[in-house]
Scaffold this active site. Structure first.
Site, short mmCIF file in Angstrom:
data_model
loop_
_atom_site.label_atom_id
_atom_site.label_comp_id
_atom_site.label_asym_id
_atom_site.label_seq_id
_atom_site.Cartn_x
_atom_site.Cartn_y
_atom_site.Cartn_z
N HIS A 160 0.97 -1.34 0.19
CA HIS A 160 -0.10 0.04 -0.09
C HIS A 160 0.94 1.30 -0.17
CE1 HIS A 160 -3.07 -2.76 1.53
NE2 HIS A 160 -2.34 -3.27 2.29
N SER A 281 14.78 22.09 -15.10
CA SER A 281 13.66 23.01 -15.49
C SER A 281 14.04 24.38 -15.79
CB SER A 281 12.75 22.91 -14.17
OG SER A 281 12.12 24.41 -14.12
N LYS A 287 16.17 22.12 -10.19
CA LYS A 287 15.27 21.00 -10.30
C LYS A 287 16.25 19.74 -11.26
CE LYS A 287 11.44 19.99 -10.45
NZ LYS A 287 9.99 20.00 -10.58
N GLU A 294 9.35 9.13 -16.70
CA GLU A 294 8.05 9.53 -16.68
C GLU A 294 7.20 9.18 -18.16
OE1 GLU A 294 9.49 13.42 -15.28
OE2 GLU A 294 7.21 13.64 -15.15
#
Ligand code: ARG
Length: 462
Positions: A160, A281, A287, A294
């Protein structure tokens, strides 16, 4: 003004197709990718026609040489593909005619574009099964290497996405090796089933010419010919099986990609992704984004989409060939391209990522991750039934939570106030290293077990 009729099949036509008809009908824009398979199929067919005395050796030789010239033109990028000629089959044949003249017209004896495209596409999908196998093997090797380096590194295991029990980094890496091994076997399975040649089924009913389908099957590396001509030209199961295997494989990659996205976040810091596999970024200078992970996570969308699309194309088609089936190729091409890209990118990321050993361990030690070890100790050492041990441990977790500490930081006195029988040696099982080392059941997370599995995989992947 109408265009003249098609030079390949226009005998009964007085006028050529409308421009839009040509646009919707033509597949050359994408099926040019079948060029080398198409030429291989034609070479096998021509050689067989000559061996059977259906065409002369002289014509077969002219066809063979002509086809080699066509192939070299395509490879060199000098071939001029024509939309008016619809597809790769007619583009190749028309060029062959221009090169060698009359014998080119004999190549299509005892053959149809229906069995031709079926054989071309099978050859192409078969190659993709092999390519997937190779790329999966490379990724598995990278994972085994990670597993070997961190066979005894402790990290939290989750259910979970809540801390469950400590596990080892190596064990986690090998979980993916198991999944990818099943993917490999799915591709191998599909390949085996698809490896029969539809060539010689002709349009749909077979042919009256004395062809030798076994010979063309062998020449093209198939295990034999397909047994029913109707099925041969209308079957696309092989492409669907490839897409199904690709979908499951992409689903595995997507799950791992998701873990890498989570693990590389500032909140987790389980792994550091290398610069080569990250992006920055344009506005936030701090970043480092896991874009490749992704994108891999998203690839399943289009790959499974291709699987669904081809299912829908096929589902209502009466036997045998219908032009609907021309829509099979773009889906499979796109799925295959993206699967290969995802596998290569994942391999690159795994090879260059750096697991953060200290952070993994610190995280494993938090969140009461050794509560099960404590309950097991109560069963083993004090003879409590597991249900009671579970209850006592729950009370100890509550006590630790109240105190704001983890289980090993409770004092013996605090423990005894929950259950009188608890002894000092309970602390031995509360450490995460002890916890993982004790999980020696077959398939368990103990470093010794992980090392056994690493050795097994290294041998398999040799
Ligand atoms: N381009 C066609 C396809 O991809 C080849 C087969 C055409 N057959 C036919 N009878 N029109 O399916």
């Amino acid at each position: 003004m109408t265009k003249t009729s098609n030079q390949m099949w226009g005998g009964r036509f007085a006028a050529g197709p409308d421009a839009i008809m040509e646009a919707i009908n033509a597949s050359i824009g994408f099926d040019k990718r079948l060029a080398s398979q198409d030429i291989a199929g034609s070479r096998a067919h021509a050689a067989m026609l000559a061996a059977q005395g259906i065409i002369t050796d002289k014509d077969a030789e002219a066809i063979r040489e002509g086809l080699l010239t066509v192939l070299s033109e395509i490879d060199a990028g000098t071939f001029e593909f024509s939309t008016a000629l619809e597809d790769i089959h007619m583009n190749v044949e028309a060029r062959l005619k221009a090169l060698i003249g009359e014998p080119a017209g004999r190549l299509h004896t005892a053959r149809s574009r229906n069995d031709q495209v079926a054989v071309d596409f099978r050859l192409w999908v078969r190659d993709q099964c092999d390519a997937a196998d190779e790329a999966l093997t490379a990724l598995m090797k990278a994972l085994v290497q990670q597993a070997e380096a961190g066979a005894d590194w402790v990290m939290p295991g989750f259910t979970h996405l809540q801390t469950a029990q400590p596990v080892t980094w190596g064990h986690h890496m090998l979980a993916y090796v198991e999944m990818l091994a099943r993917d490999r076997s799915r591709f191998a399975d599909a390949r085996k089933r698809m490896n029969l040649s539809p060539l010689g089924a002709a349009a749909l009913a077979g042919t009256s010419f004395p062809i030798d389908r076994h010979a063309t099957a062998v020449a093209l590396g198939f295990d034999g010919p397909t047994a029913n001509s109707l099925d041969s030209v209308s079957d696309r199961d092989f492409a669907l099986e490839y897409l199904a295997a690709a979908s499951i494989c992409a689903m595995h990659l997507s799950r791992f990609a998701e873990e890498l996205v989570i693990w590389s976040s500032a909140q987790f810091r389980f792994v550091m992704m290398s610069d080569q596999w990250s992006t920055g970024s344009s506005i936030m200078p701090q970043k480092k984004n896991p874009d490749a992970a992704e994108l891999i996570r998203a690839k399943l969308g289009r790959i499974f989409g291709a699987n669904a699309a081809l299912m829908m194309v096929m589902k209502g088609l009466p036997l045998t060939y219908s032009k609907d089936m021309q829509e099979d190729k773009e889906q499979v091409f796109d799925a295959a391209d993206n699967l290969m890209l995802a596998l290569a990118a994942m391999t690159g990321m795994v090879e260059t990522m750096t697991p953060q050993r200290d952070n993994l361990r610190a995280s494993a030690a938090s969140g009461f991750s050794t509560a099960t070890d404590l309950a097991d100790w109560l069963v083993r050492e004090l003879g409590l039934p597991f249900r009671d041990a579970h209850h006592v441990t729950g009370a100890l977790v509550a006590a630790a939570e109240k105190k704001g500490c983890d289980l090993p930081e409770l004092t013996l006195a605090e423990m005894k106030s929950v259950h009188d029988g608890i002894r000092d040696d309970v602390f031995d099982v509360l450490g995460v290293e002890n916890s993982v080392a004790s999980r020696m059941s077959f398939g368990g997370t103990a470093p010794a077990r992980v090392r056994e599995q690493v050795a097994r995989w290294k041998e398999i992947l040799e």
